[in-house]
Design a protein around this motif. Structure first.
Motif, PDB file in Angstrom:
ATOM      1  N   GLU A 159       0.829  -1.207   0.000  1.00  0.00           N
ATOM      2  CA  GLU A 159       0.000   0.000   0.000  1.00  0.00           C
ATOM      3  C   GLU A 159       0.861   1.254   0.000  1.00  0.00           C
ATOM      4  O   GLU A 159       0.537   2.240  -0.676  1.00  0.00           O
ATOM      5  CB  GLU A 159      -0.930  -0.002   1.211  1.00  0.00           C
ATOM      6  N   ARG A 160       1.959   1.220   0.729  1.00  0.00           N
ATOM      7  CA  ARG A 160       2.865   2.378   0.743  1.00  0.00           C
ATOM      8  C   ARG A 160       3.507   2.586  -0.620  1.00  0.00           C
ATOM      9  O   ARG A 160       3.640   3.716  -1.093  1.00  0.00           O
ATOM     10  CB  ARG A 160       3.929   2.229   1.825  1.00  0.00           C
ATOM     11  N   ALA A 197       2.203   1.740  -3.480  1.00  0.00           N
ATOM     12  CA  ALA A 197       1.149   2.272  -4.340  1.00  0.00           C
ATOM     13  C   ALA A 197       0.967   3.768  -4.094  1.00  0.00           C
ATOM     14  O   ALA A 197       0.771   4.545  -5.041  1.00  0.00           O
ATOM     15  CB  ALA A 197      -0.154   1.519  -4.104  1.00  0.00           C
ATOM     16  N   LEU A 198       1.053   4.185  -2.834  1.00  0.00           N
ATOM     17  CA  LEU A 198       0.953   5.607  -2.499  1.00  0.00           C
ATOM     18  C   LEU A 198       2.116   6.388  -3.093  1.00  0.00           C
ATOM     19  O   LEU A 198       1.933   7.467  -3.671  1.00  0.00           O
ATOM     20  CB  LEU A 198       0.900   5.787  -0.982  1.00  0.00           C
ATOM     21  N   GLU A 212       3.805   5.607  -5.713  1.00  0.00           N
ATOM     22  CA  GLU A 212       3.593   5.667  -7.161  1.00  0.00           C
ATOM     23  C   GLU A 212       2.581   6.760  -7.519  1.00  0.00           C
ATOM     24  O   GLU A 212       2.803   7.529  -8.461  1.00  0.00           O
ATOM     25  CB  GLU A 212       3.110   4.316  -7.670  1.00  0.00           C
ATOM     26  N   ARG A 213       1.503   6.844  -6.750  1.00  0.00           N
ATOM     27  CA  ARG A 213       0.491   7.874  -7.017  1.00  0.00           C
ATOM     28  C   ARG A 213       1.079   9.272  -6.813  1.00  0.00           C
ATOM     29  O   ARG A 213       0.801  10.196  -7.589  1.00  0.00           O
ATOM     30  CB  ARG A 213      -0.720   7.672  -6.128  1.00  0.00           C
ATOM     31  N   LEU A 214       1.892   9.433  -5.768  1.00  0.00           N
ATOM     32  CA  LEU A 214       2.532  10.732  -5.537  1.00  0.00           C
ATOM     33  C   LEU A 214       3.490  11.078  -6.671  1.00  0.00           C
ATOM     34  O   LEU A 214       3.487  12.202  -7.186  1.00  0.00           O
ATOM     35  CB  LEU A 214       3.278  10.721  -4.198  1.00  0.00           C
ATOM     36  N   TRP A 215       4.313  10.108  -7.084  1.00  0.00           N
ATOM     37  CA  TRP A 215       5.274  10.334  -8.162  1.00  0.00           C
ATOM     38  C   TRP A 215       4.550  10.718  -9.446  1.00  0.00           C
ATOM     39  O   TRP A 215       4.922  11.669 -10.125  1.00  0.00           O
ATOM     40  CB  TRP A 215       6.130   9.084  -8.368  1.00  0.00           C
ATOM     41  N   ASP A 216       3.481   9.974  -9.763  1.00  0.00           N
ATOM     42  CA  ASP A 216       2.732  10.244 -10.987  1.00  0.00           C
ATOM     43  C   ASP A 216       2.032  11.593 -10.953  1.00  0.00           C
ATOM     44  O   ASP A 216       1.695  12.148 -11.999  1.00  0.00           O
ATOM     45  CB  ASP A 216       1.708   9.131 -11.240  1.00  0.00           C
ATOM     46  N   SER A 217       1.811  12.143  -9.754  1.00  0.00           N
ATOM     47  CA  SER A 217       1.127  13.434  -9.639  1.00  0.00           C
ATOM     48  C   SER A 217       2.056  14.611  -9.937  1.00  0.00           C
ATOM     49  O   SER A 217       1.580  15.731 -10.110  1.00  0.00           O
ATOM     50  CB  SER A 217       0.526  13.595  -8.245  1.00  0.00           C
TER      51      SER A 217
END
Length: 69
Positions: free
Chosen positions: A13-14, A16-17, A19-24
């Protein structure tokens, strides 16, 4: 989400988080040190001079996958 909340997430889960931050992030918004840019330029020039020494991305990913086993 607090630091405590994040600490309670599973490693998956961390990640995935992260990855979402990087992609943002917007392209160009992450500072890159001049030494890193110089190294990337050097590698690109090397690839242009000797393309036969380059390893295709798919081959590299497959090799990394084998090493994780």
């Amino acid at each position: 989400m607090t630091v405590t909340d994040i600490a309670q997430l599973s490693p998956e889960e961390r990640l995935a988080l992260i990855e979402r931050l990087w992609d943002s992030l917007e392209p160009g918004s992450v500072p890159v040190r001049p030494a890193v840019l110089d190294e990337l330029d050097r590698r690109l020039q090397s690839a242009d001079v000797e393309p036969s020494r380059c390893i295709p991305w798919a081959s590299m990913v497959a090799e990394l996958g084998r090493r994780r086993l």
